[in-house]
Design an enzyme around this catalytic site. Structure first.
Site, mmCIF file in Angstrom:
data_model
loop_
_atom_site.group_PDB
_atom_site.id
_atom_site.type_symbol
_atom_site.label_atom_id
_atom_site.label_comp_id
_atom_site.label_asym_id
_atom_site.label_seq_id
_atom_site.Cartn_x
_atom_site.Cartn_y
_atom_site.Cartn_z
ATOM 1 N N TYR A 170 0.749 -1.062 -0.019
ATOM 2 C CA TYR A 170 0.195 -0.132 0.045
ATOM 3 C C TYR A 170 0.941 1.114 0.071
ATOM 4 O O TYR A 170 0.289 2.378 -0.119
ATOM 5 C CB TYR A 170 -0.966 -0.096 1.168
ATOM 6 C CG TYR A 170 -2.093 -1.171 1.408
ATOM 7 C CD1 TYR A 170 -2.179 -2.039 0.093
ATOM 8 C CD2 TYR A 170 -2.810 -1.160 2.128
ATOM 9 C CE1 TYR A 170 -2.949 -3.058 -0.002
ATOM 10 C CE2 TYR A 170 -3.832 -2.443 2.191
ATOM 11 C CZ TYR A 170 -3.960 -3.070 1.239
ATOM 12 O OH TYR A 170 -5.016 -4.092 1.087
ATOM 13 N N LYS A 220 3.857 -15.463 2.852
ATOM 14 C CA LYS A 220 3.590 -15.950 1.554
ATOM 15 C C LYS A 220 5.168 -16.298 1.096
ATOM 16 O O LYS A 220 5.676 -16.056 0.199
ATOM 17 C CB LYS A 220 3.191 -15.374 0.615
ATOM 18 C CG LYS A 220 2.513 -15.956 -0.821
ATOM 19 C CD LYS A 220 1.606 -17.128 -0.544
ATOM 20 C CE LYS A 220 1.015 -17.846 -1.977
ATOM 21 N NZ LYS A 220 0.522 -18.970 -1.595
ATOM 22 N N ASP A 271 -2.528 -18.110 2.671
ATOM 23 C CA ASP A 271 -3.829 -18.903 1.908
ATOM 24 C C ASP A 271 -4.436 -20.022 2.832
ATOM 25 O O ASP A 271 -5.331 -20.152 2.959
ATOM 26 C CB ASP A 271 -3.383 -19.447 0.566
ATOM 27 C CG ASP A 271 -2.134 -20.066 0.472
ATOM 28 O OD1 ASP A 271 -1.262 -19.926 1.486
ATOM 29 O OD2 ASP A 271 -1.784 -20.898 -0.500
ATOM 30 N N ASP A 279 -4.850 -6.885 6.256
ATOM 31 C CA ASP A 279 -6.137 -6.128 5.752
ATOM 32 C C ASP A 279 -7.437 -7.086 5.580
ATOM 33 O O ASP A 279 -8.286 -7.002 5.977
ATOM 34 C CB ASP A 279 -5.689 -5.174 4.288
ATOM 35 C CG ASP A 279 -6.828 -4.083 4.126
ATOM 36 O OD1 ASP A 279 -8.063 -4.093 4.977
ATOM 37 O OD2 ASP A 279 -6.893 -3.777 2.822
ATOM 38 N N ASP A 318 -10.470 -8.423 8.100
ATOM 39 C CA ASP A 318 -11.909 -8.629 7.768
ATOM 40 C C ASP A 318 -12.555 -9.718 7.796
ATOM 41 O O ASP A 318 -13.713 -9.929 8.215
ATOM 42 C CB ASP A 318 -12.008 -7.925 6.341
ATOM 43 C CG ASP A 318 -12.317 -6.310 6.348
ATOM 44 O OD1 ASP A 318 -12.090 -5.684 7.254
ATOM 45 O OD2 ASP A 318 -12.750 -5.972 5.460
#
Ligand code: NAD
Length: 368
Positions: free
Chosen positions: A146, A195, A227, A251, A255
């Site tokens: 970001y 990852k 994942d 992020d 959620d």
């Protein structure tokens, strides 16, 4: 104790839910003998309307001069609001990104806890919920994808967009330390999510987390691919205590963790730097669909204020009192519309629906 709190009420339901959190803080002040002084700070769509930009230098200075900032939410309906006709750097969310960067808020804490009384709101099956869950996601907030360089340009006649994901070892080390410090005060288990089978940034992340883990032998540390973590959150959420991860993974996972608790209106958050300063806000957005109706759930903001008491002011007893009052209100059967049992559910007749203000009052009444 006297504390200076910057208040960003923001847009949509922001002013409604912040008013209730202030009411609760004032009750704490009266009962425990503290003075909370508030200074309103403009940010988001309301700032665009008032002064033409989402965050001014004066607003940043006011936030910096506070001991902590309590925030509601910013932004509007992204499909219909004129704020979203503006270039990206002029939109409401740009103000929040700039504020986080200016205050060096690199650590975002999002607890996801399933309250016994709200078990029915959890979308997972009973067998998966087991004894419930209580985790906190510690997300790196000022680095990664970001904040990396980005551009969109034509390459060989084809429009091509590039985003870059950059982390240096210092950025990883300071968030890892925060994560382990928090785990040490909880159930002493940390899951670092990356990852590392694909990304260089994740391989460095894993190496540095292992180095920091060696300084915290009392905390057990495991690594999990992002994942797999997304699956585990809905397969067996009870396995997690502290999840430590980078900006974009955090992020998305936070959620997901929010959703398995059943209501976004219950979830608090804190963004911290390496001082006592913090920005405290609910996890949800400005909920334009219910703004102004007096039905928004103020509990996430009230619990964010409790985090402020705990992390910025070291007022643990007072933070406990707020959290206990919230639990008691739920036990006593009061619910805002978002956490009402669906019709046909067993508890339908045992609960009373209340609005935003009433919920704030009921919580205040339980702080004695
Ligand atoms: P949202 O979180 O505002 O709303 C999603 C759903 O959750 C809506 O149905 C809403 O009514 C409900 N909801 C959210 N908070 C609630 C509460 N306290 N009580 C009861 N119900 C609640 O997400 P969105 O609709 O995708 O975004 C709306 C705006 O908020 C956008 O402009 C977005 O950019 C912004 N946003 C801001 C923040 C922030 O200020 N930190 C965070 C997320 C989204």
């Amino acid at each position: 104790m006297e504390c200076r709190i910057g208040v960003i009420s923001g847009d949509g339901i922001g002013p409604e839910i912040v008013a209730e959190a202030r009411k609760v803080l004032d009750k704490i002040g009266t009962v425990y003998g503290h003075t909370f002084c508030y200074e309103e700070i403009l940010m988001g769509g309301c700032s665009i309307d008032a002064v033409g930009e989402p965050l001014t230098d004066e607003a940043v200075a006011a936030a910096k001069a506070s001991d902590a900032v309590l925030m509601g939410s910013i932004g509007g309906n992204t499909a219909t609001s004129p704020w979203y006709q503006l270039p990206p750097e002029k939109r409401p969310e740009a103000g929040l990104l700039r504020l986080r960067k200016s205050l060096n808020l690199f650590a975002n804490l999002r607890p996801a806890c399933l309250y016994g009384e709200l078990r029915e709101a959890c979308p997972l099956r009973d067998a998966v919920i087991g004894d419930g869950f209580d985790m906190v996601i510690v997300r790196e907030l000022t680095g990664g994808l970001y904040f990396g360089a980005r551009e969109t340009k034509e390459v060989g006649g084809v429009m091509t967009a590039t985003d870059t994901l950059v982390y240096n070892e210092e950025e990883i080390r300071r968030i890892a330390k925060r994560g382990f410090d928090i785990a040490r005060k909880r159930r002493r288990k940390l899951t670092s999510v990356d990852k590392a089978n694909v990304l260089d940034s994740s391989r460095l992340w894993r190496k540095i987390v292992d180095e920091v883990a060696a300084e915290y032998p009392e905390v057990s540390c495991e690594h999990m691919l992002v994942d797999n973590c997304a699956m585990q959150l809905v397969r067996d959420p009870g396995q997690f205590d502290v999840i430590l991860t980078e900006n974009m993974f955090g992020d998305i996972l936070s959620d997901e963790a929010s959703m398995v608790t059943g209501s976004i209106g219950m979830l608090s958050s804190a963004s911290l730097n390496d001082t006592k300063f913090g920005l405290y806000e609910p996890s949800g957005g400005s909920a334009p669909d219910i703004a102004g109706k007096g039905v928004a759930n103020p509990i996430a903001t009230i619990l964010s204020a409790a985090m402020m008491l705990r992390y910025s002011f070291d007022l643990d007893r007072e933070a406990d009192a707020v959290e206990e009052a919230v639990k008691q209100v739920l036990k006593d059967g009061y619910r805002t519309i978002d956490i009402m049992p669906q019709s046909g559910m067993a508890q339908e007749n045992d609960v009373t629906q209340v609005g935003t203000k009433e919920m704030g009052d009921l919580i205040c009444q339980r702080i004695l």
